[in-house]
Design an enzyme around this catalytic site. Structure first.
Site, PDB file in Angstrom:
ATOM      1  N   LYS A  19       5.255   0.943   9.642  1.00 50.52           N
ATOM      2  CA  LYS A  19       5.195   1.551  10.817  1.00 50.52           C
ATOM      3  C   LYS A  19       5.159   0.368  11.975  1.00 50.52           C
ATOM      4  O   LYS A  19       5.814   0.528  12.992  1.00 50.52           O
ATOM      5  CB  LYS A  19       3.689   2.233  10.808  1.00 50.52           C
ATOM      6  CG  LYS A  19       3.481   2.818  12.272  1.00 50.52           C
ATOM      7  CD  LYS A  19       3.918   4.161  11.954  1.00 50.52           C
ATOM      8  CE  LYS A  19       3.668   5.084  13.324  1.00 50.52           C
ATOM      9  NZ  LYS A  19       4.227   6.576  13.136  1.00 50.52           N
ATOM     10  N   GLY A  38      -2.778  -4.433 -11.209  1.00 52.68           N
ATOM     11  CA  GLY A  38      -2.881  -2.890 -11.781  1.00 52.68           C
ATOM     12  C   GLY A  38      -4.007  -2.835 -12.201  1.00 52.68           C
ATOM     13  O   GLY A  38      -4.707  -3.682 -12.826  1.00 52.68           O
ATOM     14  N   HIS A  49      -5.812 -12.727  -5.955  1.00 49.16           N
ATOM     15  CA  HIS A  49      -4.973 -11.813  -5.065  1.00 49.16           C
ATOM     16  C   HIS A  49      -4.512 -12.474  -3.885  1.00 49.16           C
ATOM     17  O   HIS A  49      -5.283 -12.473  -2.966  1.00 49.16           O
ATOM     18  CB  HIS A  49      -5.620 -10.412  -4.772  1.00 49.16           C
ATOM     19  CG  HIS A  49      -5.624  -9.436  -6.020  1.00 49.16           C
ATOM     20  ND1 HIS A  49      -4.350  -8.753  -6.363  1.00 49.16           N
ATOM     21  CD2 HIS A  49      -6.608  -9.234  -6.793  1.00 49.16           C
ATOM     22  CE1 HIS A  49      -4.870  -7.925  -7.420  1.00 49.16           C
ATOM     23  NE2 HIS A  49      -5.880  -8.434  -7.825  1.00 49.16           N
ATOM     24  N   GLU A  75      -2.595 -11.974  -1.639  1.00 49.48           N
ATOM     25  CA  GLU A  75      -1.889 -10.872  -0.689  1.00 49.48           C
ATOM     26  C   GLU A  75      -3.095 -10.350   0.275  1.00 49.48           C
ATOM     27  O   GLU A  75      -2.883  -9.971   1.358  1.00 49.48           O
ATOM     28  CB  GLU A  75      -1.136  -9.833  -1.293  1.00 49.48           C
ATOM     29  CG  GLU A  75      -2.022  -8.757  -2.057  1.00 49.48           C
ATOM     30  CD  GLU A  75      -2.052  -8.903  -3.687  1.00 49.48           C
ATOM     31  OE1 GLU A  75      -2.061 -10.173  -3.946  1.00 49.48           O
ATOM     32  OE2 GLU A  75      -2.632  -8.257  -4.616  1.00 49.48           O
ATOM     33  N   CYS A 113      -2.327 -11.238 -11.042  1.00 47.21           N
ATOM     34  CA  CYS A 113      -3.473 -10.436 -11.772  1.00 47.21           C
ATOM     35  C   CYS A 113      -2.886  -9.826 -13.140  1.00 47.21           C
ATOM     36  O   CYS A 113      -2.711 -10.453 -13.910  1.00 47.21           O
ATOM     37  CB  CYS A 113      -4.371  -9.419 -11.002  1.00 47.21           C
ATOM     38  SG  CYS A 113      -5.701  -9.147 -11.539  1.00 47.21           S
ATOM     39  N   TYR A 114      -2.760  -8.737 -12.877  1.00 48.03           N
ATOM     40  CA  TYR A 114      -2.241  -7.842 -14.174  1.00 48.03           C
ATOM     41  C   TYR A 114      -0.899  -8.294 -14.520  1.00 48.03           C
ATOM     42  O   TYR A 114      -0.657  -8.615 -15.756  1.00 48.03           O
ATOM     43  CB  TYR A 114      -2.150  -6.306 -14.004  1.00 48.03           C
ATOM     44  CG  TYR A 114      -1.769  -5.691 -15.181  1.00 48.03           C
ATOM     45  CD1 TYR A 114      -2.243  -5.044 -16.546  1.00 48.03           C
ATOM     46  CD2 TYR A 114      -0.001  -5.248 -15.323  1.00 48.03           C
ATOM     47  CE1 TYR A 114      -1.634  -4.622 -17.447  1.00 48.03           C
ATOM     48  CE2 TYR A 114       0.563  -4.765 -16.284  1.00 48.03           C
ATOM     49  CZ  TYR A 114      -0.328  -4.352 -17.431  1.00 48.03           C
ATOM     50  OH  TYR A 114       0.539  -3.472 -18.478  1.00 48.03           O
ATOM     51  N   SER A 134      10.272  14.723  17.670  1.00 49.88           N
ATOM     52  CA  SER A 134       8.638  15.079  17.987  1.00 49.88           C
ATOM     53  C   SER A 134       8.265  14.730  19.067  1.00 49.88           C
ATOM     54  O   SER A 134       7.126  15.016  19.606  1.00 49.88           O
ATOM     55  CB  SER A 134       8.110  14.913  16.691  1.00 49.88           C
ATOM     56  OG  SER A 134       7.735  13.581  16.645  1.00 49.88           O
ATOM     57  N   GLY A 135       8.851  13.549  19.629  1.00 48.02           N
ATOM     58  CA  GLY A 135       7.838  12.945  20.782  1.00 48.02           C
ATOM     59  C   GLY A 135       7.242  11.581  20.119  1.00 48.02           C
ATOM     60  O   GLY A 135       6.742  10.676  20.567  1.00 48.02           O
ATOM     61  N   GLY A 136       6.986  11.544  18.666  1.00 45.19           N
ATOM     62  CA  GLY A 136       6.355  10.571  17.887  1.00 45.19           C
ATOM     63  C   GLY A 136       7.427   9.341  17.802  1.00 45.19           C
ATOM     64  O   GLY A 136       8.482   9.416  18.197  1.00 45.19           O
ATOM     65  N   VAL A 137       6.734   8.217  17.281  1.00 36.83           N
ATOM     66  CA  VAL A 137       7.569   7.069  17.307  1.00 36.83           C
ATOM     67  C   VAL A 137       8.389   7.032  16.390  1.00 36.83           C
ATOM     68  O   VAL A 137       9.829   6.714  16.635  1.00 36.83           O
ATOM     69  CB  VAL A 137       6.613   5.826  16.895  1.00 36.83           C
ATOM     70  CG1 VAL A 137       7.234   4.660  16.809  1.00 36.83           C
ATOM     71  CG2 VAL A 137       5.159   5.632  17.641  1.00 36.83           C
ATOM     72  N   ASP A 138       8.353   7.694  15.268  1.00 38.90           N
ATOM     73  CA  ASP A 138       9.305   7.631  14.312  1.00 38.90           C
ATOM     74  C   ASP A 138      10.522   8.254  14.376  1.00 38.90           C
ATOM     75  O   ASP A 138      11.818   7.930  14.252  1.00 38.90           O
ATOM     76  CB  ASP A 138       8.917   8.133  12.827  1.00 38.90           C
ATOM     77  CG  ASP A 138       7.436   7.465  12.528  1.00 38.90           C
ATOM     78  OD1 ASP A 138       7.320   6.427  12.996  1.00 38.90           O
ATOM     79  OD2 ASP A 138       6.754   8.184  11.746  1.00 38.90           O
TER      80      ASP A 138
END
Ligand code: XMP
Length: 518
Positions: A374, A59, A175, A177, A86-87, A229-233
């Site tokens: 995603k 952080g 870090h 990650e 870290c923090y 909507s035609g989107g993936v989600d």
């Protein structure tokens, strides 16, 4: 809908690091389920979540700052493995009675780690110098708390990693990650598998199975409506629900007249292949275009489209009969953004997909993807048998082509933009770039320029091409696609799209620009 079915979970407490989401990515890549929660999550909630281990993120604060974020210190009494990054490490040091040294300078960048203890966290690494790690910290550990030993050091951070192995408490100053720490994932996997005792069992097939049965149980014999909507989600949401509850689900696709060429038809055809899916197309283009007539202000366009979407959707939904739930394709990053330590960032553009609907219609929300990133949603889509073309679709804004036609919107300008956009997509696909870039599209500008066609002077529209590379749409850079591809796009648009005599390429990054032009 928290999936209590996943028995092996990791809790990530967020102290506001820009990398917190990356920690979650790495944990999930190791096939272990995890969730990010704010640093001040209550002890009761933590116990109810019942994690196998806790990661304390980094952080921006100093532990000495007034109002520095502090977790409930009783997490140390839960007898759970904890990794402070870290923090998070400085927090551990402080609450356990060690000394954190305040430093004026920030150590930022690569450092070389010398490993002194290659058990637990550094299992399999071997002792000695040579691992590159990424540092980004101001304060450092001056004196470790009682019971801790240093596992590794670097030139500027003698205690770059520390542990009280008996209590399974670990801290790293760097870090693990980020990609700049090449062995970071391995260190995190040691924490997950060796220290927390997790197994790599979280995968998309089990997600589908568990989610389908959880949805059945929750929904019972209620009715659900879902906006497509035609989107993936939204597509994955719909198919998942269809698998769970069959004809209790009704899907509505609102054609607002601002979709891409052939889009509404393609989406309908695709979903009609899902046997028995109750699908409704509402052609509301006149309605939307009527409300948008004469409007040039981008925010006003967005607000009108959001508001009218609710009106049209609500009317159709009522016509279909009383539903109890509204299904929405909310993803994990949207969830974290609204609960995280930093809070929602400033509104640059109003985003609205179906926001507001549940309240207006008095519906309960169903968000089966709210724990997923995603790329995980894409894997679920594949698992459910959705075609790759849909799964890999580039993002498309809710207000559609309205925010890509600068100035007034009318049918004629929409036709010009649709035709130009179709050329862009086709050429980008043919060049093998469609899945490599984040987005590629055309924008119609509100100016005309002089040109010459045959012997004739022309005075026509300008199309701007926008192609960007990005990981999460928060930042983006213009894509360095080959000149030949740009050349083909330009030629084809000018030759085949009536009303356009000039094409330009947008070479702005985000920030300070944004991806969409409005
Ligand atoms: P900007 O233009 O803010 O866009 O850099 C970032 C990403 O978000 C998409 N976008 C939207 N998506 N509803 C959406 O679902 C919206 O209102 C909206 N506006 C922008 C944009 O295409 C890009 O991927």
């Amino acid at each position: 809908m928290t999936p209590h079915l996943y028995t092996q979970k990791i809790l990530i407490l967020d102290f506001g690091s820009q990398y917190t989401q990356l920690i979650a990515r790495r944990v999930r890549e190791a096939k272990v389920y995890c969730e990010i929660h704010p640093f001040n999550m209550s002890l009761d909630a933590i116990e109810a979540f019942s994690p196998r281990g806790i990661v304390l993120s980094g952080g921006p604060a100093s532990i000495y700052d007034e109002g520095a974020p502090l977790a409930d210190r009783r997490i140390l009494e839960l007898n759970l493995p904890i990794l402070g990054i870290c923090y998070g490490m400085q927090y551990l040091t402080q609450v356990l009675g060690g000394d954190v040294g305040k430093s004026g300078d920030r150590e930022y960048g690569n450092a070389t780690l010398t490993i002194e203890d290659d058990r637990d966290l550094f299992y399999g690494f071997g002792k000695g110098e040579g691992r590159t790690v990424w540092m980004s910290h101001g304060d450092h550990i001056d004196r470790m708390p009682a019971g801790f030993v240093a596992l590794a050091g670097s030139k500027n951070s003698p205690v770059a990693a520390m542990a009280d192995a008996a209590r399974r408490l670990f801290g790293v100053q760097f870090h693990p990650e980020v990609a700049h720490t090449p062995d970071g994932s391995r260190m995190l996997r040691n924490f997950l598998f060796r220290i927390c005792g997790c197994e790599p069992s979280w995968n998309m097939a089990s997600f589908v199975q568990e989610t389908v049965s959880a949805l059945r149980e929750k929904i019972g014999d209620g009715r659900v409506i879902c906006g497509l909507s035609g989107g993936v989600d939204s597509s994955v949401t719909a198919v998942l629900l269809h698998r769970a509850i069959g004809d209790q689900l009704a899907c509505i696709l609102v054609d607002n007249g601002l979709l891409r060429k052939g889009e509404a038809r393609e989406v309908m055809e695709l979903f009609q292949q899902h046997d028995g899916m109750d699908l409704h197309l509402v052609d509301a283009s006149d309605h939307f275009l009527g409300h948008l007539r004469g409007v040039v202000d981008p925010e006003e366009k967005r607000k009108i489209i959001g508001r009218e979407f609710i009106t049209v959707f609500e009317e159709k939904a009522r016509e279909l009969g009383k539903a109890r739930y509204l299904a929405q394709g909310t993803l994990y990053p949207d969830v974290i953004e609204s609960v995280s330590f930093k809070g929602p960032s400033a509104t640059i553009k109003s985003h609205h997909n179906v926001g507001g609907l549940p309240d207006v219609m008095d519906l309960d929300l169903i968000e089966p993807l709210r724990e997923l990133f995603k790329d995980e949603v894409r894997q679920v889509g594949a698992e459910l048998g959705l075609p790759r073309e849909l799964i890999m679709r580039q993002p498309f804004p809710g207000p559609g082509l309205a925010v890509r036609i600068l100035g007034e919107i009318d049918r004629e300008r929409l036709e010009i933009l649709r035709a130009a956009d179709a050329v862009v997509i086709e050429e980008i696909r043919m060049a093998g770039l469609y899945e490599k870039v984040w987005q590629s599209f055309a924008v119609l500008l509100p100016i005309r320029t002089v040109g010459v066609m045959g012997d004739e002077r022309t005075y026509e529209n300008v199309i701007a091409i926008r192609v960007v590379d990005s990981l999460d749409a928060m930042t983006a850079d213009w894509s360095k696609i080959p000149y030949e591809v740009l050349g083909r796009i330009s030629n084809r648009i000018i030759n085949s799209v009536k009303g356009v005599n000039r094409v330009v390429y947008d070479i702005s990054s985000k920030p300070p620009s944004t991806i969409e032009w409005e």
